[in-house]
Motif scaffolding. Structure first.
Motif, PDB file in Angstrom:
ATOM      1  N   LYS A  87      44.786  43.797  35.527  1.00  9.75           N
ATOM      2  CA  LYS A  87      44.762  45.219  35.870  1.00  9.75           C
ATOM      3  C   LYS A  87      44.072  46.024  34.763  1.00  9.75           C
ATOM      4  N   GLN A  89      43.578  50.084  33.266  1.00  8.39           N
ATOM      5  CA  GLN A  89      43.846  51.524  33.243  1.00  8.39           C
ATOM      6  C   GLN A  89      42.571  52.193  32.754  1.00  8.39           C
ATOM      7  N   GLN A 120      34.801  53.140  38.197  1.00  5.57           N
ATOM      8  CA  GLN A 120      35.929  52.924  39.106  1.00  5.57           C
ATOM      9  C   GLN A 120      35.513  52.040  40.283  1.00  5.57           C
ATOM     10  N   THR A 121      34.351  52.334  40.859  1.00  6.54           N
ATOM     11  CA  THR A 121      33.861  51.576  42.008  1.00  6.54           C
ATOM     12  C   THR A 121      33.645  50.111  41.664  1.00  6.54           C
ATOM     13  N   LEU A 123      34.739  48.350  38.865  1.00  4.05           N
ATOM     14  CA  LEU A 123      35.924  47.666  38.336  1.00  4.05           C
ATOM     15  C   LEU A 123      36.886  47.278  39.449  1.00  4.05           C
ATOM     16  N   SER A 124      37.009  48.134  40.458  1.00  3.62           N
ATOM     17  CA  SER A 124      37.970  47.884  41.538  1.00  3.62           C
ATOM     18  C   SER A 124      37.593  46.679  42.405  1.00  3.62           C
ATOM     19  N   LYS A 125      36.368  46.186  42.262  1.00  6.94           N
ATOM     20  CA  LYS A 125      35.956  45.001  43.021  1.00  6.94           C
ATOM     21  C   LYS A 125      36.641  43.732  42.516  1.00  6.94           C
ATOM     22  N   THR A 128      42.705  45.307  39.652  1.00  8.59           N
ATOM     23  CA  THR A 128      43.556  46.362  40.203  1.00  8.59           C
ATOM     24  C   THR A 128      43.561  47.519  39.220  1.00  8.59           C
ATOM     25  N   LEU A 129      43.204  48.708  39.680  1.00  3.56           N
ATOM     26  CA  LEU A 129      43.204  49.877  38.805  1.00  3.56           C
ATOM     27  C   LEU A 129      44.567  50.561  38.871  1.00  3.56           C
ATOM     28  N   ASP A 131      47.340  53.575  36.796  1.00  2.73           N
ATOM     29  CA  ASP A 131      47.323  54.794  35.982  1.00  2.73           C
ATOM     30  C   ASP A 131      48.397  54.806  34.909  1.00  2.73           C
TER      31      ASP A 131
END
Length: 248
Positions: A87, A89, A120-121, A123-125, A128-129, A131
């Protein structure tokens, strides 16, 4: 006459195809590696620029020349258990500049918001992002540097906004506002979100690669292309350290 006209048309067609191929080839090389001042300082043994020490802090002293095809300067924690991290952050992208920066506050916000969304686009591939800090979570901080100004300091931090709004802002920027024409510089710091242990850090600079995208899309095309490059490079480098295949 018919044969002559046909020959002329064929020659014209071949020339057009050749030109198109050349443009497409140049479009694939929208940025090229460029040596930031920090890299020159490391090579000569001189002091690191304030733009580097300000963002990375004492950890900047660990920087060494980056690997072939990688960042200009980098440091990777040899003891990091990369496979244990699933993951990330992602913190808002920062912009470091002096008070006399030629990049307006509005443009700084647009640039950092665009960079955040691209990160964000990508990394999310593969991750898991989240917070919040937690086990198996890496904290990623990224900053754009206006390294040409005197004694850069933190000026702005991006606000998380929809990509559509960022694109609209970018396209409405003043016609005389060309942020980072020619090149852009960024810094990255990756830490364990729980104990703060440094996992990796890097400093990189990208210059315009004479690609067709550099004169299109946004008025700050070179900066956009550099941010697109870094947004793909960062997750791929983490995946490589984890022994996984890079994103396509």
């Amino acid at each position: 006459m018919i044969t002559k006209n046909l020959t002329t048309k064929l020659a014209t067609g071949v020339a057009a195809l050749g030109l198109a191929a050349a443009l497409l080839a140049s479009g694939c090389s929208t940025t090229v590696a460029s040596a930031p001042e920090a890299a020159k300082a490391v090579e000569s043994g001189g002091p690191l620029p304030s733009a580097v020490t300000g963002f990375l802090g004492p950890d900047a002293a660990r920087l060494t020349q980056g690997p072939e095809g990688g960042a200009a300067l980098a440091w990777i924690n040899p003891n990091a258990q990369w496979a244990s991290y699933t993951k990330i952050q992602l913190m808002p992208v920062e912009f470091w500049a002096a008070a006399d920066s030629k990049v307006s506050a509005a443009d700084q916000a647009t640039l950092t918001e665009y960079f955040y969304n691209q990160l964000q686009t990508n990394l999310s591939k593969s991750f898991t992002l989240v917070d919040q800090p937690g086990p198996g979570v890496m904290t990623l901080r990224v900053a754009l540097m206006d390294a040409t100004t005197a004694v850069p300091g933190l000026r702005t931090i991006s606000v998380i906004v929809p990509q559509a709004r960022v694109l609209n802002l970018a396209q409405s920027m003043a016609t005389d506002s060309y942020a980072f024409v020619g090149s852009a510089e960024a810094e990255m710091k990756l830490t364990d979100s729980v104990n703060g242990i440094l996992l990796a850090e890097a400093v990189d600079q990208r210059a315009g690669g004479m690609g067709i995208k550099s004169a299109a899309s946004f008025q700050w095309g070179d900066a956009q292309n550099a941010m697109d490059y870094w947004s793909q490079k960062i997750p791929n480098r983490i995946l490589q350290l984890q022994g996984k295949a890079a994103q396509s």
